[in-house]
Design a protein around this motif. Structure first.
Motif, PDB file in Angstrom:
ATOM      1  N   SER A  45       0.832  -1.210   0.000  1.00 27.53           N
ATOM      2  CA  SER A  45       0.000   0.000   0.000  1.00 27.53           C
ATOM      3  C   SER A  45       0.862   1.254   0.000  1.00 27.53           C
ATOM      4  N   ALA A  46       1.944   1.236   0.760  1.00 26.10           N
ATOM      5  CA  ALA A  46       2.850   2.388   0.782  1.00 26.10           C
ATOM      6  C   ALA A  46       3.466   2.602  -0.602  1.00 26.10           C
ATOM      7  N   ALA A  47       3.885   1.511  -1.231  1.00 34.40           N
ATOM      8  CA  ALA A  47       4.493   1.621  -2.555  1.00 34.40           C
ATOM      9  C   ALA A  47       3.483   2.098  -3.593  1.00 34.40           C
ATOM     10  N   TYR A  48       2.278   1.518  -3.563  1.00 28.97           N
ATOM     11  CA  TYR A  48       1.265   1.927  -4.545  1.00 28.97           C
ATOM     12  C   TYR A  48       0.766   3.349  -4.290  1.00 28.97           C
ATOM     13  N   GLY A  49       0.840   3.810  -3.058  1.00 24.17           N
ATOM     14  CA  GLY A  49       0.475   5.203  -2.785  1.00 24.17           C
ATOM     15  C   GLY A  49       1.297   6.158  -3.624  1.00 24.17           C
ATOM     16  N   VAL A  50       2.585   5.886  -3.759  1.00 24.91           N
ATOM     17  CA  VAL A  50       3.464   6.728  -4.574  1.00 24.91           C
ATOM     18  C   VAL A  50       3.126   6.577  -6.061  1.00 24.91           C
ATOM     19  N   VAL A  51       2.882   5.341  -6.499  1.00 25.17           N
ATOM     20  CA  VAL A  51       2.528   5.098  -7.909  1.00 25.17           C
ATOM     21  C   VAL A  51       1.265   5.884  -8.275  1.00 25.17           C
ATOM     22  N   PHE A  52       0.245   5.826  -7.417  1.00 24.44           N
ATOM     23  CA  PHE A  52      -1.013   6.501  -7.714  1.00 24.44           C
ATOM     24  C   PHE A  52      -0.891   8.014  -7.630  1.00 24.44           C
ATOM     25  N   PHE A  53      -0.065   8.517  -6.739  1.00 22.65           N
ATOM     26  CA  PHE A  53       0.168   9.956  -6.676  1.00 22.65           C
ATOM     27  C   PHE A  53       0.747  10.447  -7.995  1.00 22.65           C
TER      28      PHE A  53
END
Length: 199
Positions: A45-53
């Motif tokens: 979730s932390a990693a995908y948070g950056v991808v989605f931002f």
């Protein structure tokens, strides 16, 4: 990690690839009711948070923050949320639970879509809001080991495939297509567990 690279002809980032792998492990562990799934959920979730931002999917980015918080709660619930602070069993929603889940999804959609349309530069406020609200419902149901969490995930994952293709997140679209298949397997597995079968 945010510079595009080519993977099988797809333009992806290293962070998206890492997020992809961690997410697959998370769902595989969820299907098996393994509590370590929550650790992988937090990291992915932390990693995908950056991808989605970076993709301007702010609802999905914010959802990852909520997922991290809910994952801590879910981890505790799975280990200590059952009778006598024991492991939580797989159960089904009753009528009131279904109504609360669908009502929460609808209210969440309206509020999130309004927020995203008013306060962000996203070009997909309604799709992002609807799928974010549905994902929140799915995550809460997963945390409480409700069979119906898989219904929510099947619905949102199918729609996410289209959204991520639209946003040129092809690898993530492939991941969510795999999630649909895995959610169907999860649904069948958890139905057996709820009926007293072997998970």
């Amino acid at each position: 990690m945010n510079d595009p690279v080519s993977l099988f002809g797809l333009g992806v980032t290293l962070l998206e690839v890492i997020s992809f792998v961690l997410s697959l492990v998370t769902v595989l562990l969820n299907i098996r009711q393994n509590h370590w799934a929550w650790l992988f959920a937090i990291v992915s979730s932390a990693a995908y948070g950056v991808v989605f931002f970076n993709a301007r999917l702010y609802g999905d980015m914010g959802l990852q923050v909520v997922f991290i918080v809910v994952s801590v709660w879910g981890w505790h619930s799975w280990l200590r949320g059952g009778a006598g602070h024991g492991a939580l069993p797989v159960t089904r929603l009753d009528g009131a639970g279904w109504r609360a889940s669908l009502g929460g999804w609808a209210v969440g959609f309206v509020l999130l879509a309004y927020f995203l349309k008013t306060w962000t530069d996203t070009d997909v406020p309604h799709a992002d809001g609807f799928l974010t609200a549905g994902s929140l419902v799915g995550q809460v149901l997963l945390s409480r080991k409700k069979v119906e969490n898989w219904h929510a995930w099947i619905a949102v994952d199918i729609l996410y495939v289209g959204l991520y293709l639209y946003k040129d997140l092809v690898l993530t679209a492939i991941l969510y297509a795999l999630f649909v298949v895995m959610a169907i397997i999860g649904l069948r597995t958890w139905r057996r567990a709820a009926q007293g079968g072997v998970p």
